[in-house]
Scaffold this motif. Sequence first.
Motif, mmCIF file in Angstrom:
data_model
loop_
_atom_site.group_PDB
_atom_site.id
_atom_site.type_symbol
_atom_site.label_atom_id
_atom_site.label_comp_id
_atom_site.label_asym_id
_atom_site.label_seq_id
_atom_site.Cartn_x
_atom_site.Cartn_y
_atom_site.Cartn_z
ATOM 1 N N VAL A 134 12.128 2.090 -5.484
ATOM 2 C CA VAL A 134 10.944 2.899 -5.172
ATOM 3 C C VAL A 134 11.211 4.376 -5.452
ATOM 4 N N GLU A 135 12.405 4.849 -5.118
ATOM 5 C CA GLU A 135 12.778 6.238 -5.404
ATOM 6 C C GLU A 135 12.763 6.512 -6.897
ATOM 7 N N GLU A 136 13.063 5.495 -7.691
ATOM 8 C CA GLU A 136 13.075 5.633 -9.148
ATOM 9 C C GLU A 136 11.692 5.462 -9.763
ATOM 10 N N GLY A 137 10.683 5.249 -8.909
ATOM 11 C CA GLY A 137 9.310 5.189 -9.392
ATOM 12 C C GLY A 137 8.687 3.815 -9.469
ATOM 13 N N VAL A 138 9.413 2.765 -9.105
ATOM 14 C CA VAL A 138 8.863 1.406 -9.137
ATOM 15 C C VAL A 138 7.838 1.249 -8.016
ATOM 16 N N ARG A 139 6.685 0.718 -8.356
ATOM 17 C CA ARG A 139 5.629 0.497 -7.373
ATOM 18 C C ARG A 139 5.213 -0.971 -7.279
ATOM 19 N N ILE A 140 5.542 -1.746 -8.309
ATOM 20 C CA ILE A 140 5.205 -3.172 -8.310
ATOM 21 C C ILE A 140 6.478 -3.960 -8.581
ATOM 22 N N VAL A 141 6.798 -4.861 -7.674
ATOM 23 C CA VAL A 141 7.971 -5.726 -7.822
ATOM 24 C C VAL A 141 7.483 -7.151 -8.039
ATOM 25 N N VAL A 142 7.936 -7.789 -9.093
ATOM 26 C CA VAL A 142 7.550 -9.172 -9.348
ATOM 27 C C VAL A 142 8.794 -10.044 -9.346
ATOM 28 N N THR A 143 8.630 -11.261 -8.873
ATOM 29 C CA THR A 143 9.758 -12.191 -8.869
ATOM 30 C C THR A 143 9.280 -13.593 -9.208
ATOM 31 N N SER A 144 10.062 -14.285 -10.016
ATOM 32 C CA SER A 144 9.794 -15.672 -10.394
ATOM 33 C C SER A 144 10.817 -16.542 -9.693
ATOM 34 N N THR A 145 10.348 -17.440 -8.841
ATOM 35 C CA THR A 145 11.273 -18.231 -8.044
ATOM 36 C C THR A 145 10.799 -19.673 -7.970
ATOM 37 N N SER A 146 11.498 -20.481 -7.163
ATOM 38 C CA SER A 146 11.120 -21.881 -6.957
ATOM 39 C C SER A 146 11.301 -22.221 -5.488
ATOM 40 N N GLY A 147 10.627 -23.275 -5.038
ATOM 41 C CA GLY A 147 10.674 -23.656 -3.641
ATOM 42 C C GLY A 147 11.946 -24.398 -3.264
ATOM 43 N N THR A 148 11.972 -24.864 -2.029
ATOM 44 C CA THR A 148 13.117 -25.608 -1.502
ATOM 45 C C THR A 148 12.614 -26.881 -0.823
ATOM 46 N N ASN A 149 13.539 -27.771 -0.483
ATOM 47 C CA ASN A 149 13.156 -29.020 0.190
ATOM 48 C C ASN A 149 12.501 -28.761 1.548
ATOM 49 N N ILE A 150 13.016 -27.750 2.247
ATOM 50 C CA ILE A 150 12.478 -27.413 3.561
ATOM 51 C C ILE A 150 11.944 -25.990 3.508
ATOM 52 N N TYR A 151 10.638 -25.840 3.603
ATOM 53 C CA TYR A 151 10.034 -24.509 3.554
ATOM 54 C C TYR A 151 10.263 -23.790 4.874
#
Length: 242
Positions: A134-151
């Motif tokens: 955020v200090e470096e100017g990032v305002r949107i963070v995106v992540t690509s992930t996957s679920g697990t057996n137990i949410y």
Amino acid sequence: MQLEYDSGFKNRKIFTDFFTSLLSRIASFSPDVVVFPALTDLFFVRGVWSFPFSGRFIKNRLKVPETVSKQCERFMLELSRRLNCTVAFGTTRGLKLYSEGRSPVGKRTKVKDYVLALVPKRLLASSEAMSKLVEEGVRIVVTSTSGTNIYSEWDDKYYFWSHAQMVGYYCLKATLVGKLLQNRLKDRACVCGPIPITQNHDGYIVRNESLEGSAVLLAELDMERLEKFLLEQKSKFSTTMF
């Protein structure tokens, strides 16, 4: 975006019908950013190749052939070009970020006048790392992930929700659910933001209600409100210090 993996993608027609329906919904939004889950190249294993891959695929666990991953990357690159937007996604070979038909250097790009960063899930737990972004100017963070057996609701908030509140940014999470090998993956796609600037004051711009199935989530990000929030937080911190 939340995608459910289905081993029933046995031929090109099923694969094409699925993605055509999905992309028509995305295109109708005219989005600036589209986020696909991790392991998106799994959908291309049988969709791209007409001969059976199942034996070798299962034996090698998730070692999808490199040619399939490359085909997935070309597909996403073309998607970003046609929709003139930023596309983030994950394959079995890592996370990728394309912007308007090109691949930016590193994992950052500009969307309009704001900096977007593609961040792996493990870094989302670090307040120091997120504060630095955020200090470096990032305002949107995106992540690509996957679920697990137990949410786990706690796990979900810990990684994707908590630091959006404490540090101040929008977090776009795409996830993969469904049956994968011997696992039944469960999760929820969501878009998080600081509590004061979310409509229901719960820290979520939008969140999928189901742990299963595919869903395309639409969220409009109010960047001016986010900047105002960050300025207010900075002012409060300065007042507390002095």
